[in-house]
Design an enzyme around this catalytic site. Structure first.
Site, PDB file in Angstrom:
ATOM      1  N   GLN A  51       8.419 -45.068  26.649  1.00  0.00           N
ATOM      2  CA  GLN A  51       9.253 -44.551  25.548  1.00  0.00           C
ATOM      3  C   GLN A  51       8.549 -44.904  24.243  1.00  0.00           C
ATOM      4  O   GLN A  51       8.205 -46.074  24.009  1.00  0.00           O
ATOM      5  CB  GLN A  51      10.649 -45.171  25.544  1.00  0.00           C
ATOM      6  CG  GLN A  51      11.537 -44.502  24.475  1.00  0.00           C
ATOM      7  CD  GLN A  51      12.867 -45.198  24.229  1.00  0.00           C
ATOM      8  OE1 GLN A  51      12.918 -46.389  23.946  1.00  0.00           O
ATOM      9  NE2 GLN A  51      13.957 -44.455  24.327  1.00  0.00           N
ATOM     10  N   HIS A  99      11.803 -41.480  21.358  1.00  0.00           N
ATOM     11  CA  HIS A  99      13.089 -42.117  21.034  1.00  0.00           C
ATOM     12  C   HIS A  99      13.682 -41.405  19.813  1.00  0.00           C
ATOM     13  O   HIS A  99      13.248 -41.633  18.689  1.00  0.00           O
ATOM     14  CB  HIS A  99      12.872 -43.602  20.745  1.00  0.00           C
ATOM     15  CG  HIS A  99      14.117 -44.426  20.827  1.00  0.00           C
ATOM     16  ND1 HIS A  99      15.387 -43.893  20.687  1.00  0.00           N
ATOM     17  CD2 HIS A  99      14.302 -45.758  21.039  1.00  0.00           C
ATOM     18  CE1 HIS A  99      16.285 -44.869  20.809  1.00  0.00           C
ATOM     19  NE2 HIS A  99      15.652 -46.013  21.030  1.00  0.00           N
ATOM     20  N   GLY A 100      14.670 -40.580  20.072  1.00  0.00           N
ATOM     21  CA  GLY A 100      15.344 -39.849  18.980  1.00  0.00           C
ATOM     22  C   GLY A 100      16.793 -40.296  18.862  1.00  0.00           C
ATOM     23  O   GLY A 100      17.660 -39.485  18.540  1.00  0.00           O
ATOM     24  N   TYR A 104      16.852 -45.269  15.055  1.00  0.00           N
ATOM     25  CA  TYR A 104      15.425 -45.448  14.749  1.00  0.00           C
ATOM     26  C   TYR A 104      14.925 -44.208  13.990  1.00  0.00           C
ATOM     27  O   TYR A 104      15.706 -43.303  13.701  1.00  0.00           O
ATOM     28  CB  TYR A 104      14.636 -45.757  16.031  1.00  0.00           C
ATOM     29  CG  TYR A 104      15.076 -47.102  16.595  1.00  0.00           C
ATOM     30  CD1 TYR A 104      14.684 -48.285  15.956  1.00  0.00           C
ATOM     31  CD2 TYR A 104      15.937 -47.191  17.678  1.00  0.00           C
ATOM     32  CE1 TYR A 104      15.126 -49.522  16.416  1.00  0.00           C
ATOM     33  CE2 TYR A 104      16.386 -48.425  18.142  1.00  0.00           C
ATOM     34  CZ  TYR A 104      15.977 -49.585  17.508  1.00  0.00           C
ATOM     35  OH  TYR A 104      16.428 -50.808  17.936  1.00  0.00           O
TER      36      TYR A 104
HETATM   37  C1  LIG Z   1      18.652 -55.418  26.382  1.00  0.00           C
HETATM   38  C2  LIG Z   1      18.713 -53.972  25.943  1.00  0.00           C
HETATM   39  C3  LIG Z   1      17.551 -53.347  25.540  1.00  0.00           C
HETATM   40  C4  LIG Z   1      17.566 -51.985  25.179  1.00  0.00           C
HETATM   41  N1  LIG Z   1      16.395 -51.381  24.828  1.00  0.00           N
HETATM   42  C5  LIG Z   1      16.372 -50.054  24.562  1.00  0.00           C
HETATM   43  C6  LIG Z   1      15.133 -49.398  24.289  1.00  0.00           C
HETATM   44  O1  LIG Z   1      14.050 -49.990  24.283  1.00  0.00           O
HETATM   45  N2  LIG Z   1      15.185 -48.061  24.040  1.00  0.00           N
HETATM   46  C7  LIG Z   1      16.368 -47.356  24.093  1.00  0.00           C
HETATM   47  O2  LIG Z   1      16.349 -46.141  23.911  1.00  0.00           O
HETATM   48  N3  LIG Z   1      17.541 -47.956  24.347  1.00  0.00           N
HETATM   49  C8  LIG Z   1      17.571 -49.283  24.597  1.00  0.00           C
HETATM   50  N4  LIG Z   1      18.760 -49.881  24.909  1.00  0.00           N
HETATM   51  C9  LIG Z   1      19.971 -49.045  25.097  1.00  0.00           C
HETATM   52  C10 LIG Z   1      20.087 -48.640  26.567  1.00  0.00           C
HETATM   53  O3  LIG Z   1      18.955 -47.921  27.022  1.00  0.00           O
HETATM   54  C11 LIG Z   1      21.334 -47.768  26.872  1.00  0.00           C
HETATM   55  O4  LIG Z   1      21.250 -46.576  26.110  1.00  0.00           O
HETATM   56  C12 LIG Z   1      22.653 -48.481  26.584  1.00  0.00           C
HETATM   57  O5  LIG Z   1      22.603 -49.864  26.904  1.00  0.00           O
HETATM   58  C13 LIG Z   1      23.818 -47.856  27.406  1.00  0.00           C
HETATM   59  O6  LIG Z   1      23.537 -47.849  28.775  1.00  0.00           O
HETATM   60  P1  LIG Z   1      24.113 -48.938  29.840  1.00  0.00           P
HETATM   61  O7  LIG Z   1      25.623 -48.917  29.728  1.00  0.00           O
HETATM   62  O8  LIG Z   1      23.624 -48.437  31.152  1.00  0.00           O
HETATM   63  O9  LIG Z   1      23.566 -50.258  29.445  1.00  0.00           O
HETATM   64  C14 LIG Z   1      18.787 -51.246  25.217  1.00  0.00           C
HETATM   65  C15 LIG Z   1      19.969 -51.906  25.593  1.00  0.00           C
HETATM   66  C16 LIG Z   1      19.944 -53.252  25.959  1.00  0.00           C
HETATM   67  C17 LIG Z   1      21.223 -53.914  26.399  1.00  0.00           C
END
Ligand SMILES: Cc1cc2nc3c(=O)[nH]c(=O)nc-3n(C[C@H](O)[C@H](O)[C@H](O)COP(=O)(O)O)c2cc1C
Length: 364
Positions: A100, A165-166, A170
């Site tokens: 990503q 990443h959109g 960011y």
């Molecule tokens: C520890 C952590 C790191 C994350 N890093 C990213 C990232 O690098 N890029 C991104 O697009 N979203 C990132 N997110 C967001 C997640 O990809 C996701 O969109 C969000 O947590 C909802 O999904 P979930 O309920 O399955 O956790 C991060 C979330 C957490 C908790």
């Protein structure tokens, strides 16, 4: 209901099941962004656990686009070798992996990047209490090139796909949002103007990696704040990307300062799972490309119901706790993920080693 284990396609890639690992910052890279063996092992562990397609944590495309400590970098050719460790490890474990790519824009701190952060418009970032400088047209053109070069490096490093990443506030998401984009030139104004940078980045990345290489995007469908990006605006961006040939859209939403409507929300019961599904259905109806939806998936039942309406789901926090969740479901388990959505894993990444905080506390 569509079985999770039905293969699907992302461009030329055949993906064996409908569970994607959504990008997750690991916090494990060296201070200069070099990914470590630990990052490679963590990512390969997800392949061993049966995830169909793994998306890495966000990798920054330029030193000024770094968002967080311990973040992987893709901003210089010297990263190609170290990045290859991740793709090699995943391939040896039989998996598929996308990088990503991100530019943090105004969502970072001067102390982390060595200069005042740059965003669409001069303003104060409410999440970080940080002044942001507006980008010049020349600086915008440089960022488009930074994405293209980072995509070419990622392809050279053996990744199977590139995700832009959109989302989540960011840089590309800052441009899409009228809350952060107050420009009066061709990059601002109506939804088309605010989508222009994302479209240009997609086209530059496509030119850099060639027509057959899978390129997709994680896109905010709403910012969840007053005066932010609306679903109607997001559809205009999504349609433009679709017409330009993007291979898939992962529908997300929220910005860090959106409170309860932030990207990583609490999920206490099955009815709260898949909190961007309704938006994803609207995007799906507007485009031809496959749609992945992230946000709060915990149970096989809810995922399989959703798969009648979208192509795949993506998961972040539950896979931090249970990297083998997909294999457990494959073996016949109907148990939901044990994740309680506390977001404690974010704090562990800040300490340099992404892990489940609840399990860590239990073991301590
Ligand atoms: C520890 C952590 C790191 C994350 N890093 C990213 C990232 O690098 N890029 C991104 O697009 N979203 C990132 N997110 C967001 C997640 O990809 C996701 O969109 C969000 O947590 C909802 O999904 P979930 O309920 O399955 O956790 C991060 C979330 C957490 C908790």
């Amino acid at each position: 209901m569509t079985d999770i284990f039905t293969p699907w396609r992302l461009g030329r890639l055949e993906i064996p099941n409908r569970v994607v690992r959504s990008a997750t910052w690991e916090g494990m890279a060296e201070p200069d962004g070099t990914p470590t063996q630990e990052t490679a092992l963590l990512t390969a562990g997800l392949a061993e656990g049966g995830v169909g397609l793994i998306i890495t944590g966000f990798a920054y495309v330029s030193p000024h686009g770094k968002a967080l400590m311990g973040q992987t970098g893709a901003y210089i050719d010297a990263m190609v070798g170290p990045l290859t460790r991740i793709s090699d490890a995943v391939h040896k474990s039989g998996g598929l992996v996308s990088i990503q790519l991100v530019h943090a824009g105004g969502q970072t701190k001067a102390a982390w990047i060595g200069r005042q952060p740059l965003g669409p418009s001069a303003m104060r970032n409410p999440a970080l209490d940080q002044d942001v400088e507006g980008l010049s047209q020349g600086q915008i053109e440089d960022i488009v090139e930074d994405f293209a070069l980072a995509a070419a490096r990622s392809k050279a490093a053996g990744f199977d796909a590139v995700q832009l990443h959109g989302a989540h506030g960011y840089l590309l998401s800052q441009f899409l949002s009228p809350f952060t984009n107050r420009r009066e030139d061709e990059y601002g104004g109506d939804a088309e103007g605010r989508s222009r940078l994302t479209w240009q980045v997609y086209r530059a990345v496509r030119d850099a990696v060639g027509p057959g290489f899978p390129v997709f995007i994680k896109l905010n469908s709403t910012d969840g704040i007053e005066g932010g990006l609306t679903l109607e605006d997001a559809l205009i961006c999504a349609r433009g990307l679709d017409q330009a040939g993007i291979d898939a859209i992962e529908v997300s939403g929220g910005v860090p300062y959106a409170g309860k409507k932030s990207p990583s929300r609490l999920v206490k019961e099955p009815a709260q799972e898949g909190y961007f599904l309704e938006n994803a259905k609207v995007v799906k109806a507007a485009v031809k490309c496959p749609i992945i939806v992230v946000g709060g998936w915990r149970s096989r039942q809810r995922i399989e119901e959703a798969l009648d309406q979208v192509d795949a789901v993506s998961i972040c926090r539950p896979l931090v706790r249970q990297p083998d969740l997909v294999n457990q479901w494959k073996a016949g388990s109907r148990e939901p993920a044990q994740c309680v959505s506390c977001g404690g894993c974010f704090a562990t990444a800040r300490n340099g080693h992404l892990a489940c905080k609840v399990l860590q506390d239990k073991e301590a």
